[in-house]
Write a protein that holds these residues in place. Structure first.
Motif, mmCIF file in Angstrom:
data_model
loop_
_atom_site.group_PDB
_atom_site.id
_atom_site.type_symbol
_atom_site.label_atom_id
_atom_site.label_comp_id
_atom_site.label_asym_id
_atom_site.label_seq_id
_atom_site.Cartn_x
_atom_site.Cartn_y
_atom_site.Cartn_z
ATOM 1 N N TYR A 187 -0.591 -35.101 -11.427
ATOM 2 C CA TYR A 187 -0.737 -36.472 -10.948
ATOM 3 C C TYR A 187 0.099 -37.461 -11.746
ATOM 4 O O TYR A 187 -0.007 -38.673 -11.540
ATOM 5 N N ASN A 199 -7.141 -43.240 -1.511
ATOM 6 C CA ASN A 199 -6.249 -42.747 -2.567
ATOM 7 C C ASN A 199 -6.104 -43.703 -3.745
ATOM 8 O O ASN A 199 -5.273 -43.492 -4.616
ATOM 9 N N THR A 239 -18.297 -41.010 -17.747
ATOM 10 C CA THR A 239 -18.711 -39.618 -17.891
ATOM 11 C C THR A 239 -19.521 -39.367 -19.159
ATOM 12 O O THR A 239 -20.197 -38.351 -19.257
ATOM 13 N N ASP A 242 -10.364 -39.757 -4.583
ATOM 14 C CA ASP A 242 -11.234 -39.123 -3.579
ATOM 15 C C ASP A 242 -12.284 -38.242 -4.232
ATOM 16 O O ASP A 242 -12.593 -37.134 -3.758
ATOM 17 N N GLY A 243 -12.831 -38.718 -5.372
ATOM 18 C CA GLY A 243 -13.895 -37.989 -6.042
ATOM 19 C C GLY A 243 -13.430 -36.913 -7.000
ATOM 20 O O GLY A 243 -14.243 -36.349 -7.739
ATOM 21 N N GLU A 244 -12.145 -36.623 -7.032
ATOM 22 C CA GLU A 244 -11.615 -35.586 -7.918
ATOM 23 C C GLU A 244 -11.097 -36.230 -9.204
ATOM 24 O O GLU A 244 -10.328 -37.198 -9.164
ATOM 25 N N ILE A 245 -11.518 -35.705 -10.350
ATOM 26 C CA ILE A 245 -11.086 -36.255 -11.639
ATOM 27 C C ILE A 245 -9.632 -35.886 -11.896
ATOM 28 O O ILE A 245 -9.261 -34.709 -11.859
ATOM 29 N N ILE A 246 -8.824 -36.908 -12.139
ATOM 30 C CA ILE A 246 -7.396 -36.680 -12.397
ATOM 31 C C ILE A 246 -6.936 -37.225 -13.754
ATOM 32 O O ILE A 246 -5.780 -37.053 -14.126
ATOM 33 N N TYR A 300 -0.717 -43.594 -11.950
ATOM 34 C CA TYR A 300 -2.137 -43.535 -12.267
ATOM 35 C C TYR A 300 -2.397 -43.820 -13.750
ATOM 36 O O TYR A 300 -3.424 -44.420 -14.102
ATOM 37 N N SER A 311 -8.539 -39.290 -17.766
ATOM 38 C CA SER A 311 -9.671 -39.769 -18.548
ATOM 39 C C SER A 311 -9.196 -40.679 -19.667
ATOM 40 O O SER A 311 -8.011 -40.699 -20.026
ATOM 41 N N THR A 338 -10.530 -41.113 -10.965
ATOM 42 C CA THR A 338 -10.737 -40.194 -9.844
ATOM 43 C C THR A 338 -9.927 -40.613 -8.621
ATOM 44 O O THR A 338 -9.676 -41.797 -8.391
#
Length: 261
Positions: A201, A155, A162, A174-178, A206, A180, A172
């Motif tokens: 999020y 986490n 990108t 766990d590989g998910e974009i949250i 973050y 930028s 990210t």
């Protein structure tokens, strides 16, 4: 630009000319100079007036400029603006926004905007952070060089590039974009732009993690100062940036003018 220095020294104003950004953008697309929209006025070889257009977004033109002290109140900027507006009306689609920028301390700039009957759009603070100050903070020791480590705990916020050309990175989980951010490095100065975390999020730290990583990355690349802009009404972002050591340097007022005004 010597003209900019002359105007700054005369009345302690800030100008959002974005010359480094426009030059680097043109350098990446040597065959296409359409993004370089510069208007100049010279008196016997001396640059006395300048108006520039910057477009971070294809739907928006941002306009800023200046006239050398001693040459003001002679219609120079009015003529530069008239020529720019002709280009704007000829080249732009109807929905494109023409944003006029003025330092809030500039009485002459605000008078010019008022004469155009332009409508207030929003205001932004320009904020700056000294690298030496940030290096003393916990965020630098935590983020320098280890953000991409495969040994991150579950986490933890990961970072992946990108868009190498635009220097855009994604945060990210766990590989998910949250989230930028886009980074810009100029000589001795780094910029943090378009930092965003998805609504679901937010409030979990973050945004702070992504900001600290961005600052540390720019410092590691040689930046001595880091800058960013933030809407003056965005209290959440302002609190984040000030808590990380950023200080307000100036405020720019934006006004919108309709096409064929």
């Amino acid at each position: 630009m010597e003209l900019e220095k002359s105007c700054r020294d005369y009345e302690d104003l800030d100008f959002k000319l974005e010359l480094d950004f426009k030059t680097s953008k043109a350098g990446r697309k040597q065959a296409d100079r359409s993004g370089m929209n510069e208007f100049f006025c010279y008196d016997r070889g001396l640059l006395v007036g300048y108006l520039g257009v910057c477009s971070f977004d294809s739907a928006v033109w941002e306009v800023n400029g200046m006239v050398r002290p001693g040459y003001r109140n002679q219609g120079i900027f009015t003529e530069l603006f008239r020529r720019m507006q002709g280009e704007f009306n000829a080249r732009s689609p109807q929905e494109l926004l023409l944003l006029l920028l003025s330092d809030r301390k500039s009485s002459s700039g605000l008078r010019f905007v008022e004469s155009l009957h332009a409508n207030y759009h929003h205001a932004e603070y320009d904020m700056v952070l000294n690298a030496a100050d940030f290096k003393q903070r916990e965020g630098y020791a935590k983020h320098r060089g280890d953000s991409l480590s495969p040994l991150r705990p579950p986490n933890a916020l990961g970072i992946q590039e990108t868009d190498a050309q635009q220097h855009t990175f994604a945060g990210t989980i766990d590989g998910e974009i949250i989230g930028s951010v886009r980074l810009e490095l100029l000589p001795d100065k780094g910029g943090v732009y378009a930092l965003e975390v998805l609504p679901g999020y937010r409030g979990r730290g973050y945004g702070r993690e992504l900001l600290n990583w961005s600052i540390a990355t720019l410092i590691s690349m040689g930046a001595k100062t880091v800058i960013l802009q933030v809407d003056t009404d965005n209290d959440r972002a302002l609190n984040l940036y000030t808590s990380c050591g950023f200080k307000e340097e100036s405020a720019m007022l934006y006004y919108v003018l309709a096409k064929d005004h």
